[in-house]
Scaffold this motif. Structure first.
Motif, PDB file in Angstrom:
ATOM      1  N   ASP A 140      -4.408   7.032  -7.160  1.00  0.00           N
ATOM      2  CA  ASP A 140      -3.159   6.320  -7.438  1.00  0.00           C
ATOM      3  C   ASP A 140      -2.896   5.186  -6.449  1.00  0.00           C
ATOM      4  O   ASP A 140      -2.129   4.268  -6.742  1.00  0.00           O
ATOM      5  CB  ASP A 140      -1.974   7.286  -7.458  1.00  0.00           C
ATOM      6  N   VAL A 141      -3.537   5.239  -5.281  1.00  0.00           N
ATOM      7  CA  VAL A 141      -3.337   4.176  -4.294  1.00  0.00           C
ATOM      8  C   VAL A 141      -4.627   3.450  -3.947  1.00  0.00           C
ATOM      9  O   VAL A 141      -4.604   2.422  -3.261  1.00  0.00           O
ATOM     10  CB  VAL A 141      -2.702   4.730  -2.997  1.00  0.00           C
ATOM     11  N   GLU A 146      -6.802   1.572  -5.511  1.00  0.00           N
ATOM     12  CA  GLU A 146      -7.114   0.231  -6.011  1.00  0.00           C
ATOM     13  C   GLU A 146      -6.630  -0.874  -5.087  1.00  0.00           C
ATOM     14  O   GLU A 146      -7.298  -1.890  -4.905  1.00  0.00           O
ATOM     15  CB  GLU A 146      -6.501   0.052  -7.406  1.00  0.00           C
ATOM     16  N   LYS A 147      -5.459  -0.693  -4.484  1.00  0.00           N
ATOM     17  CA  LYS A 147      -4.889  -1.768  -3.663  1.00  0.00           C
ATOM     18  C   LYS A 147      -5.000  -1.504  -2.164  1.00  0.00           C
ATOM     19  O   LYS A 147      -4.554  -2.323  -1.356  1.00  0.00           O
ATOM     20  CB  LYS A 147      -3.408  -1.988  -4.030  1.00  0.00           C
ATOM     21  N   THR A 148      -5.594  -0.365  -1.795  1.00  0.00           N
ATOM     22  CA  THR A 148      -5.649  -0.060  -0.372  1.00  0.00           C
ATOM     23  C   THR A 148      -6.984  -0.481   0.218  1.00  0.00           C
ATOM     24  O   THR A 148      -7.866  -1.003  -0.473  1.00  0.00           O
ATOM     25  CB  THR A 148      -5.381   1.432  -0.118  1.00  0.00           C
ATOM     26  N   TYR A 173       2.078  -3.617  -8.333  1.00  0.00           N
ATOM     27  CA  TYR A 173       2.528  -2.512  -7.475  1.00  0.00           C
ATOM     28  C   TYR A 173       3.131  -1.379  -8.286  1.00  0.00           C
ATOM     29  O   TYR A 173       3.009  -0.204  -7.924  1.00  0.00           O
ATOM     30  CB  TYR A 173       3.567  -3.047  -6.486  1.00  0.00           C
ATOM     31  N   ARG A 221       0.804  -1.221   0.000  1.00  0.00           N
ATOM     32  CA  ARG A 221       0.000   0.000   0.000  1.00  0.00           C
ATOM     33  C   ARG A 221       0.839   1.273   0.000  1.00  0.00           C
ATOM     34  O   ARG A 221       0.305   2.358  -0.226  1.00  0.00           O
ATOM     35  CB  ARG A 221      -0.910   0.012   1.230  1.00  0.00           C
ATOM     36  N   ALA A 270       1.833   5.891 -11.964  1.00  0.00           N
ATOM     37  CA  ALA A 270       0.789   6.919 -11.953  1.00  0.00           C
ATOM     38  C   ALA A 270       1.354   8.324 -11.806  1.00  0.00           C
ATOM     39  O   ALA A 270       0.717   9.310 -12.201  1.00  0.00           O
ATOM     40  CB  ALA A 270      -0.198   6.638 -10.807  1.00  0.00           C
ATOM     41  N   HIS A 271       2.569   8.431 -11.255  1.00  0.00           N
ATOM     42  CA  HIS A 271       3.152   9.752 -11.011  1.00  0.00           C
ATOM     43  C   HIS A 271       4.199  10.146 -12.056  1.00  0.00           C
ATOM     44  O   HIS A 271       4.780  11.229 -11.969  1.00  0.00           O
ATOM     45  CB  HIS A 271       3.765   9.775  -9.610  1.00  0.00           C
ATOM     46  N   SER A 275       1.360   2.000  -8.972  1.00  0.00           N
ATOM     47  CA  SER A 275       1.316   3.107  -8.009  1.00  0.00           C
ATOM     48  C   SER A 275       2.504   4.047  -8.196  1.00  0.00           C
ATOM     49  O   SER A 275       2.460   5.204  -7.748  1.00  0.00           O
ATOM     50  CB  SER A 275       1.287   2.571  -6.577  1.00  0.00           C
ATOM     51  N   THR A 303       5.490   6.968  -2.313  1.00  0.00           N
ATOM     52  CA  THR A 303       4.310   7.613  -1.741  1.00  0.00           C
ATOM     53  C   THR A 303       4.687   8.639  -0.670  1.00  0.00           C
ATOM     54  O   THR A 303       3.905   9.535  -0.369  1.00  0.00           O
ATOM     55  CB  THR A 303       3.336   6.575  -1.151  1.00  0.00           C
TER      56      THR A 303
END
Length: 563
Positions: free
Chosen positions: A348-349, A351-353, A164, A103, A170-171, A167, A108
């Motif tokens: 950006d986070v 989906e998996k959080t 992963y 996550r 995305a930036h 994430s 991040t």
């Protein structure tokens, strides 16, 4: 104040100043601007230096005779020693290499600065630009730490880390205006003139384009070329050399007890059986005649239970919390001054959080607390769970407890720190408080509450199962599918969280059970004299303490309340 207390508090202050020097962005959020030009150092070398300094502090605290201190400072001494001992012990395990979960990670830290830092004055923007400039070095040092983990065999498992890289990717944007790191320039604060603001924006565009994005690209290459190919096939810590001992440590640290993984597993099984009986009763109340599995499938697949838009989900949370705001005087006599808000979890986070989380207020009062809500995969996020979820994350749960703690007259390490078993135990206990003030009026919302409680009971079973007993990821997922009403999507995300952050999930149920045990004791001892408001004030008035300390404080309060 005695000389002994003065010396002790001076040492506490020195330790706090050092702590802030190792966490510069946290210091900024507290209004301490001495480290505004830097980021923390995530390298193993810096970590080792910090551990040595913690050993020095511990030796100084151990040299203090508690008999010469006030009762408050005797507790402060006990807690700071416990904190330091735990940090020093952690350094002896391979967890020191785990600078990334499914996550979050080094990237991040950089991309999330906008949401954690103040943007009101020229100094705020100067600080942000300096930190953007420092981002490539931060990412490189964190990469070195993760690379050492590969060499030592301490890496995350494959399954929960699948995808992963998205994430990070995305930036890495072509249009700088699409970067979340430019969100600091959405609105010009009154404290910055237009010309300066334009110059800050131009400088940020250059830094993000020429420094930060290349740093993110290098980190993505490292992840894809080195880290992901070396991921572990087994999910449990016990599959790594030294992992079983590390998990034993984590179990004790996160629960603030001496419970072993085996004992925690058995508590989980017992709680699952108890809650299942309550769920069966709610199913009958709902008039559903099929099997429990059929009821679960009905709840997971019926469109009537799911929001159609992100705004509908956000609006539901807002209505629930406004209703609870009006009920808080029935549960407490002391309230935090700091307000809270609700926000969507960044895409950006998301989906998996997890389905939601809480972010504490800034210590200097410049930012409210926020309840972040996941608005992706709406067909997997039922509205009947929103009452329990919202009461946990905002009020009377995390916001109420954490914001109040920051306003107590306590040493800073207690105001802004604390023990997970208390914090998460209070959050789970808060879900149940809805029963005391008129929530869960339908069988479905009450089943949602029970499903959330079952979720936390299952955590005790599957976390210990995977990390101590050799369970596979599939076994953990299937166990939660069989026993909770959570969507399969949420279950997969949660199990992946437990895999990549071992032990933390144990804190919720163990903490909640202790608070419920102490409430039952107080009710039995005081009878008609029991005041739930004063009980809750007592639970919260010392901040997030170990469960043994909480028990001492509540029992002492009970004695003062007897006629």
């Amino acid at each position: 104040m005695s000389d002994a207390d003065a010396r002790f508090e001076g040492l506490l202050e020195a330790h706090w100043d050092w702590t802030l020097s190792t966490a510069p962005t946290f210091a900024t959020s507290l209004g301490v601007r001495d480290y505004d030009d830097r980021l923390s150092d995530p390298s193993l070398e810096a970590y080792d230096v910090q551990v040595e300094r913690q050993k020095e502090f511990l030796a100084q605290f151990e040299a203090i005779d508690p008999a010469g201190l006030s009762p408050d400072n005797q507790l402060n001494l006990q807690l700071i020693q416990l904190e330091l001992e735990s940090a020093i012990e952690a350094a002896s395990y391979g967890g020191r290499y785990m600078a990334m979960t499914n996550r979050a990670g080094p990237h991040t830290v950089i991309t999330g600065m906008v949401s954690r830092l103040p943007f009101r004055t020229p100094a705020d923007y100067d600080s942000y630009l300096a930190r953007l400039a420092a981002a490539p070095d931060y990412l490189a040092k964190a990469t070195g730490r993760l690379r050492s983990g590969i060499e030592a065999g301490w890496v995350q498992p494959c399954a929960p880390m699948a995808g992963y890289e998205a994430s990070i990717r995305a930036h890495i944007v072509d249009d700088i205006n699409e970067s979340v790191m430019m969100d600091a320039f959405d609105t010009r604060p009154t404290g910055v003139n237009p010309e300066a603001f334009a110059a800050y924006r131009q400088r940020a565009e250059t830094l993000i384009t020429d420094a930060v994005i290349p740093g993110l690209e290098a980190f993505e290459r490292f992840y894809l070329d080195e880290y992901a190919p070396n991921c572990r096939t087994d999910v449990g810590l016990s599959s790594i050399e030294g992992g079983a001992d590390y998990y034993d440590y984590l179990a004790k640290m996160f629960t603030t007890t001496e419970l072993t993984p085996d004992a925690i597993h058995q508590i989980g099984l017992s709680e699952v059986a108890r809650i299942r009986a309550e769920m069966d009763a709610v199913q009958q109340e709902a008039g559903f005649d099929g099997t429990f599995k059929a009821f679960q499938d009905f709840l997971r697949t019926s469109p009537e239970f799911y929001p159609k838009t992100a705004q509908e989900r956000m609006d539901a949370a807002a209505v629930i919390l406004k209703k609870m705001d009006g009920k808080l005087p029935e549960l407490f006599t002391k309230f935090p001054r700091m307000p809270y808000g609700i926000k969507e979890i960044p895409l950006d986070v998301a989906e998996k959080t997890t389905t939601a989380y809480y972010s504490r207020p800034a210590g200097d009062g410049s930012r409210a607390g926020f309840y972040y809500i996941n608005t992706t995969n709406l067909d997997k996020r039922p509205l009947y769970e929103m009452e329990a979820l919202s009461l946990h994350e905002a009020v009377p749960g995390h916001h109420f407890q954490i914001a109040l703690s920051q306003e107590l007259t306590l040493p800073n390490f207690r105001k802004y720190g604390g023990f997970t078993a208390f914090i998460e135990g209070w959050g789970l206990y808060s879900e149940r408080l809805g029963l005391d003030v008129g929530f869960y009026e339908t069988p479905y919302t009450n089943f949602g509450r029970l499903s959330y409680e079952m979720w936390r009971a299952c955590r005790l079973v599957v976390d210990t199962g995977m990390h101590s007993m050799g369970w596979t990821r599939e076994e953990a997922v299937n166990y939660m599918i069989d026993n909770t009403g959570l969507s399969v999507k949420n279950i997969n995300n949660e199990v992946d969280r437990y895999i990549t952050r071992p032990g933390q999930a144990l804190a919720y149920k163990i903490g909640e059970l202790k608070i419920r045990e102490l409430r039952a004791l107080a009710e039995a001892e005081l009878g008609d004299g029991f005041d739930i408001r004063l009980f809750h004030d007592t639970v919260l008035e010392n901040g997030a303490v170990p469960l043994s300390v909480l028990e001492e404080k509540v029992k002492a309060w009970v004695e003062t309340q007897k006629p």
